[in-house]
Scaffold this active site. Structure first.
Site, short mmCIF file in Angstrom:
data_model
loop_
_atom_site.label_atom_id
_atom_site.label_comp_id
_atom_site.label_asym_id
_atom_site.label_seq_id
_atom_site.Cartn_x
_atom_site.Cartn_y
_atom_site.Cartn_z
N CYS A 1 42.56 -1.60 -47.49
CA CYS A 1 41.10 -1.48 -47.35
C CYS A 1 40.67 -0.14 -47.92
O CYS A 1 39.80 0.53 -47.38
CB CYS A 1 40.67 -1.66 -45.90
SG CYS A 1 41.31 -0.42 -44.78
N PRO B 1 45.51 -5.63 -35.79
CA PRO B 1 45.36 -6.46 -34.58
C PRO B 1 45.53 -7.96 -34.79
O PRO B 1 45.44 -8.73 -33.83
CB PRO B 1 43.94 -6.13 -34.11
CG PRO B 1 43.21 -5.76 -35.37
CD PRO B 1 44.22 -5.09 -36.26
N ASP C 1 49.67 -5.88 -45.37
CA ASP C 1 48.33 -5.29 -45.27
C ASP C 1 48.59 -3.83 -44.92
O ASP C 1 48.58 -3.45 -43.75
CB ASP C 1 47.54 -6.02 -44.18
CG ASP C 1 46.07 -5.65 -44.17
OD1 ASP C 1 45.58 -5.10 -45.16
OD2 ASP C 1 45.41 -5.90 -43.14
C1 LIG Z 1 45.66 -2.19 -42.13
S1 LIG Z 1 46.46 -2.23 -40.62
C2 LIG Z 1 46.84 -3.93 -40.44
C3 LIG Z 1 45.68 -4.81 -40.09
C4 LIG Z 1 46.06 -6.25 -39.82
N1 LIG Z 1 46.85 -6.79 -40.91
C5 LIG Z 1 44.89 -7.16 -39.58
O1 LIG Z 1 44.46 -7.85 -40.53
O2 LIG Z 1 44.39 -7.21 -38.46
C6 LIG Z 1 48.03 -1.55 -40.99
C7 LIG Z 1 49.05 -1.61 -39.89
O3 LIG Z 1 50.27 -1.03 -40.36
C8 LIG Z 1 50.90 -0.35 -39.31
N2 LIG Z 1 51.80 0.70 -39.89
C9 LIG Z 1 51.63 2.05 -39.91
N3 LIG Z 1 52.67 2.64 -40.52
C10 LIG Z 1 53.51 1.67 -40.88
C11 LIG Z 1 54.78 1.66 -41.55
N4 LIG Z 1 55.35 2.78 -41.98
N5 LIG Z 1 55.36 0.47 -41.75
C12 LIG Z 1 54.79 -0.68 -41.34
N6 LIG Z 1 53.59 -0.73 -40.72
C13 LIG Z 1 52.97 0.43 -40.49
C14 LIG Z 1 49.76 0.24 -38.51
O4 LIG Z 1 50.17 0.49 -37.18
C15 LIG Z 1 48.68 -0.82 -38.64
O5 LIG Z 1 48.69 -1.69 -37.53
#
Ligand SMILES: C[S@@+](CC[C@H](N)C(=O)[O-])C[C@H]1O[C@@H](n2cnc3c(N)ncnc32)[C@H](O)[C@@H]1O
Length: 298
Positions: free
Chosen positions: A235, A118, A182
């Protein structure tokens, strides 16, 4: 089911090289689910001399990033009018710990948050460097909407929001000085926050995430200009999704190196021959995570 979970717990401790009290400490944190610690980061809307309107804890944490405060126990930062006005953004203290990697990065002329929703890591980057020429990317359309809303609320209309897959970024030819990855992960630290996360200790979940993380990073390294950096964070605790992903990338890309982050020296992982860092609940700064700073040599 309970047996599988116990097996997963044992496997995780073994992979982390934790025994005795250290293993027990992680396992009891995962079972208790009360290790969550909040922080707030001031946004572009907050004046330079702004301080949050609630009691904050003074942390003995030299790595605490600029414009980050830790609300005192019992404070609900999201209940204040200043939160609604977008003067600060509320996030995990462990996320702030990870962003200490940025202390070793020069102010970038252009940056990309590849997995942005987010928006926490983008906010932390903006608090340090500003958000001129920053792109916040999120593949998931629903989460991209939340990201847009948060950026708007926090006064960051200049941030470009995109929805490309990492391989599309790699093919685009666009190059950045700084990438934040991330990565989506098994989220084992969620257990320590009291959030149910079935299967997160299972080898299927861990190996599936590790494969996806390697794919994301193979694309990410193609999007960085010489001399530029990637901050890789998760995380989750499992080395398969952390040190081993970094080792895989470094082995295949000799023009990349892992960079020391002196502020994080007390958290240095013993599971890698290169600088990489792990926060555990026992450190007392939240549920924990992993970070590693990579540099593309010039
Ligand atoms: C750990 S969360 C990110 C949290 C964000 N960086 C923050 O600090 O608020 C990981 C994100 O990667 C996205 N995601 C999922 N699969 C992915 C992919 N194959 N490539 C890139 N992003 C992806 C997810 O939708 C999610 O929003």
């Amino acid at each position: 089911m309970a047996e599988d979970f116990a097996k997963g717990e044992r496997r995780l401790c073994a992979r982390l090289g934790l025994e005795g009290d250290a293993a027990e400490s992680l396992l009891s944190a995962m079972r208790a689910g009360v290790s969550s610690r909040q922080a707030v980061v001031l946004t572009a809307r907050a004046p330079q001399d702004y301080v949050p309107p609630f009691a904050c804890t003074e942390l003995d944490a030299p790595w605490l990033p600029p414009r980050v405060y830790v609300p005192a126990e019992g404070v609900k930062p999201t209940a204040h009018a200043d939160y609604v006005a977008g003067l600060y953004y509320s996030l995990d203290l462990s996320s702030c710990w990870e962003s200490a990697c940025l202390s070793e990065v020069p102010a970038p002329a252009s940056s990309l948050d590849m997995c942005a929703a987010p928006g926490g890591k983008t906010m932390l980057m903006a608090a340090r460097f500003g958000a001129e020429n920053h792109t916040a990317n999120e593949v998931h359309p629903g989460r991209r909407g939340i990201l847009r809303q948060n950026l708007e609320q926090c006064g960051m209309p200049q941030v470009r929001v995109t929805g490309n897959r990492p391989d599309q970024w790699a093919r685009s030819g666009e190059q950045f000085d700084l990438l934040l990855v991330d990565a989506p992960c098994s989220g084992q630290s969620l257990l320590c926050k009291g959030i149910k996360n079935p299967g997160c200790l299972g080898s299927g979940m861990v190996n599936g995430n590790a494969k996806r993380q390697k794919g994301i990073m193979l694309s990410a390294v193609q999007c960085v200009a010489p001399g530029g950096h990637i901050v890789y964070t998760t995380c989750t605790y499992d080395p398969e999704e952390n040190e081993k992903v970094m080792a895989y990338i470094l082995k295949r890309n000799p023009d990349w190196q892992a960079v020391e982050v002196p502020l994080l020296a007390p958290f240095r992982s013993a599971l890698a021959s290169f600088p990489a860092y792990r926060l555990l609940p026992a450190h007392g700064f939240g549920a924990g995570g992993f970070c590693c700073l990579l540099k593309k040599v010039e």
